[in-house]
Scaffold this motif. Structure first.
Motif, PDB file in Angstrom:
ATOM      1  N   SER A  26       0.834  -1.202   0.000  1.00  0.00           N
ATOM      2  CA  SER A  26       0.000   0.000   0.000  1.00  0.00           C
ATOM      3  C   SER A  26       0.867   1.250   0.000  1.00  0.00           C
ATOM      4  O   SER A  26       1.917   1.300   0.633  1.00  0.00           O
ATOM      5  CB  SER A  26      -0.919   0.012   1.223  1.00  0.00           C
ATOM      6  OG  SER A  26      -1.691   1.194   1.273  1.00  0.00           O
ATOM      7  N   PHE A  27       0.385   2.260  -0.729  1.00  0.00           N
ATOM      8  CA  PHE A  27       1.048   3.559  -0.768  1.00  0.00           C
ATOM      9  C   PHE A  27       0.093   4.649  -0.293  1.00  0.00           C
ATOM     10  O   PHE A  27       0.045   5.736  -0.858  1.00  0.00           O
ATOM     11  CB  PHE A  27       1.524   3.870  -2.189  1.00  0.00           C
ATOM     12  CG  PHE A  27       2.623   2.974  -2.684  1.00  0.00           C
ATOM     13  CD1 PHE A  27       3.955   3.323  -2.510  1.00  0.00           C
ATOM     14  CD2 PHE A  27       2.331   1.777  -3.310  1.00  0.00           C
ATOM     15  CE1 PHE A  27       4.976   2.496  -2.977  1.00  0.00           C
ATOM     16  CE2 PHE A  27       3.342   0.941  -3.775  1.00  0.00           C
ATOM     17  CZ  PHE A  27       4.666   1.307  -3.595  1.00  0.00           C
ATOM     18  N   GLY A  28      -0.674   4.351   0.741  1.00  0.00           N
ATOM     19  CA  GLY A  28      -1.587   5.346   1.292  1.00  0.00           C
ATOM     20  C   GLY A  28      -3.050   4.971   1.133  1.00  0.00           C
ATOM     21  O   GLY A  28      -3.399   3.806   0.943  1.00  0.00           O
ATOM     22  N   GLU A  29      -3.917   5.970   1.179  1.00  0.00           N
ATOM     23  CA  GLU A  29      -5.362   5.753   1.196  1.00  0.00           C
ATOM     24  C   GLU A  29      -6.038   5.979  -0.153  1.00  0.00           C
ATOM     25  O   GLU A  29      -7.223   5.726  -0.299  1.00  0.00           O
ATOM     26  CB  GLU A  29      -6.011   6.675   2.244  1.00  0.00           C
ATOM     27  CG  GLU A  29      -5.611   6.363   3.679  1.00  0.00           C
ATOM     28  CD  GLU A  29      -6.066   4.982   4.100  1.00  0.00           C
ATOM     29  OE1 GLU A  29      -7.250   4.658   3.907  1.00  0.00           O
ATOM     30  OE2 GLU A  29      -5.237   4.205   4.605  1.00  0.00           O
ATOM     31  N   SER A  30      -5.299   6.461  -1.130  1.00  0.00           N
ATOM     32  CA  SER A  30      -5.902   6.766  -2.426  1.00  0.00           C
ATOM     33  C   SER A  30      -6.033   5.509  -3.292  1.00  0.00           C
ATOM     34  O   SER A  30      -5.230   4.583  -3.189  1.00  0.00           O
ATOM     35  CB  SER A  30      -5.058   7.806  -3.167  1.00  0.00           C
ATOM     36  OG  SER A  30      -5.556   8.028  -4.480  1.00  0.00           O
ATOM     37  N   PRO A  33      -2.566   6.128  -6.115  1.00  0.00           N
ATOM     38  CA  PRO A  33      -1.498   6.788  -5.353  1.00  0.00           C
ATOM     39  C   PRO A  33      -0.572   7.618  -6.245  1.00  0.00           C
ATOM     40  O   PRO A  33      -0.160   7.176  -7.311  1.00  0.00           O
ATOM     41  CB  PRO A  33      -0.730   5.620  -4.731  1.00  0.00           C
ATOM     42  CG  PRO A  33      -1.660   4.456  -4.790  1.00  0.00           C
ATOM     43  CD  PRO A  33      -2.492   4.660  -6.004  1.00  0.00           C
ATOM     44  N   GLU A  35       2.810   9.413  -5.331  1.00  0.00           N
ATOM     45  CA  GLU A  35       3.904   9.802  -4.449  1.00  0.00           C
ATOM     46  C   GLU A  35       5.207   9.269  -5.030  1.00  0.00           C
ATOM     47  O   GLU A  35       5.242   8.208  -5.648  1.00  0.00           O
ATOM     48  CB  GLU A  35       3.700   9.280  -3.028  1.00  0.00           C
ATOM     49  CG  GLU A  35       3.682   7.764  -2.894  1.00  0.00           C
ATOM     50  CD  GLU A  35       3.586   7.333  -1.438  1.00  0.00           C
ATOM     51  OE1 GLU A  35       4.561   6.749  -0.938  1.00  0.00           O
ATOM     52  OE2 GLU A  35       2.544   7.572  -0.817  1.00  0.00           O
ATOM     53  N   PHE A  38       6.559   5.432  -5.650  1.00  0.00           N
ATOM     54  CA  PHE A  38       5.533   4.465  -6.060  1.00  0.00           C
ATOM     55  C   PHE A  38       5.998   3.717  -7.302  1.00  0.00           C
ATOM     56  O   PHE A  38       6.521   4.302  -8.239  1.00  0.00           O
ATOM     57  CB  PHE A  38       4.229   5.200  -6.361  1.00  0.00           C
ATOM     58  CG  PHE A  38       3.178   4.342  -7.020  1.00  0.00           C
ATOM     59  CD1 PHE A  38       2.338   3.553  -6.265  1.00  0.00           C
ATOM     60  CD2 PHE A  38       3.041   4.326  -8.403  1.00  0.00           C
ATOM     61  CE1 PHE A  38       1.380   2.752  -6.873  1.00  0.00           C
ATOM     62  CE2 PHE A  38       2.085   3.529  -9.013  1.00  0.00           C
ATOM     63  CZ  PHE A  38       1.255   2.742  -8.243  1.00  0.00           C
ATOM     64  N   ASP A  86      -9.593  13.570  -4.860  1.00  0.00           N
ATOM     65  CA  ASP A  86      -9.768  12.202  -5.361  1.00  0.00           C
ATOM     66  C   ASP A  86     -10.146  12.140  -6.835  1.00  0.00           C
ATOM     67  O   ASP A  86     -10.514  11.072  -7.339  1.00  0.00           O
ATOM     68  CB  ASP A  86     -10.805  11.424  -4.530  1.00  0.00           C
ATOM     69  CG  ASP A  86     -10.306  11.149  -3.120  1.00  0.00           C
ATOM     70  OD1 ASP A  86      -9.083  10.936  -2.961  1.00  0.00           O
ATOM     71  OD2 ASP A  86     -11.118  11.147  -2.188  1.00  0.00           O
ATOM     72  N   LYS A 153      -7.418   0.288  -3.110  1.00  0.00           N
ATOM     73  CA  LYS A 153      -6.977   1.394  -2.266  1.00  0.00           C
ATOM     74  C   LYS A 153      -5.513   1.185  -1.870  1.00  0.00           C
ATOM     75  O   LYS A 153      -5.115   0.116  -1.432  1.00  0.00           O
ATOM     76  CB  LYS A 153      -7.837   1.489  -1.008  1.00  0.00           C
ATOM     77  CG  LYS A 153      -7.427   2.644  -0.079  1.00  0.00           C
ATOM     78  CD  LYS A 153      -8.226   2.650   1.215  1.00  0.00           C
ATOM     79  CE  LYS A 153      -9.632   3.141   0.984  1.00  0.00           C
ATOM     80  NZ  LYS A 153     -10.342   3.339   2.291  1.00  0.00           N
ATOM     81  N   GLY A 154      -4.723   2.212  -2.056  1.00  0.00           N
ATOM     82  CA  GLY A 154      -3.315   2.140  -1.688  1.00  0.00           C
ATOM     83  C   GLY A 154      -2.398   1.618  -2.767  1.00  0.00           C
ATOM     84  O   GLY A 154      -1.183   1.718  -2.644  1.00  0.00           O
TER      85      GLY A 154
END
Length: 242
Positions: A26-30, A33, A35, A38, A86, A153-154
């Motif tokens: 996972s790379f977060g909540e989006s 992602p 960032e 990634f 988003d 997600k992520g």
């Protein structure tokens, strides 16, 4: 016979399975992602490409991420993307304006020019992972063709399908592929240095466990030396058959 069966099932709760980090990466909540750092691998028909975010770039006072798709054959696509509430916007360098690439929200029937969210609790099984709680997006293109894209997600895109079948899936890299194959282990053995030591520890632990149980189960010892063999069938979801 019954005592032997009960003994086998007594062993099962103390066996564990190594879990790969690849499926839970996972790379977060989006759901898309953005960032630096990634990276993931995606198949595309008979080819594959590497997606990664390499750097930031400012255009008109707005910050974009350079999103690279490298097919490793000389073909590289560079996208300039940003996330606004988003909504993933892609900068069109010819028209000098943003266009919507994806609305990455778990809200059914959200629509934009080229797509819509059709499911918010989708699932997709690959040879590597069983993905759940996916956003499923149906894209329709100017030539009339349609695709379904599955977003986690992520992690973002994990699978693409078309009328002809599966078009692409998320692949593990070399290190992740190696971690997908983990030996069956006895509780306490999973932290050994390597697979050989995990196996050795597991075999010794099972042997000691069986001997202790046989001593307390009032089972008469065998008259001859031999090997006690168990055959255990394990489902893909790490569940034992009843």
């Amino acid at each position: 016979m019954k005592k032997t069966i009960f003994l086998l099932f007594a062993i099962l709760p103390v066996l564990t399975f190594g879990q790969s980090e690849f499926c839970d990466k996972s790379f977060g909540e989006s759901y898309f992602p953005l960032e630096i750092g990634f990276e993931k691998h995606i198949t595309w028909g008979n080819a594959f490409y590497v997606e990664k975010v390499t750097k930031k770039k400012e255009i008109g006072g707005k910050e974009y991420f350079k999103y690279e798709q490298d097919f490793r054959n000389g073909t590289v696509y560079d996208l300039l993307l940003r996330n606004q509430n988003d909504t993933i916007l892609m900068y069109n360098e010819v028209k000098k304006r943003d266009q919507i690439l994806l609305i990455a929200k778990p809200q059914k029937e959200i629509r934009w020019e080229t797509g819509k969210v059709t499911e918010i609790d989708g699932s997709f099984e690959t040879p590597y992972c069983n993905y759940e709680n996916l956003i499923v997006v149906e894209n329709k293109y100017s030539n009339g063709t349609k695709e379904k894209r599955y977003y986690k997600k992520g992690l973002g895109l994990v699978a693409i399908t078309s009328k002809k079948g599966i078009k692409g899936i998320c692949l593990p890299n070399k290190e992740e592929a190696e971690s997908l194959v983990q030996p069956l282990s006895y509780v306490g053995c999973e932290n050994e240095a390597d697979k050989d030591k995990i196996t050795e520890c597991t075999m010794k632990s099972i042997h000691s466990y069986v001997i202790d149980k046989l001593k307390t189960a009032n089972i008469k010892p065998l008259k001859e030396d031999g090997i006690l063999k168990y055959k255990v069938n394990i489902a893909k979801l790490d569940m034992f058959p009843k």
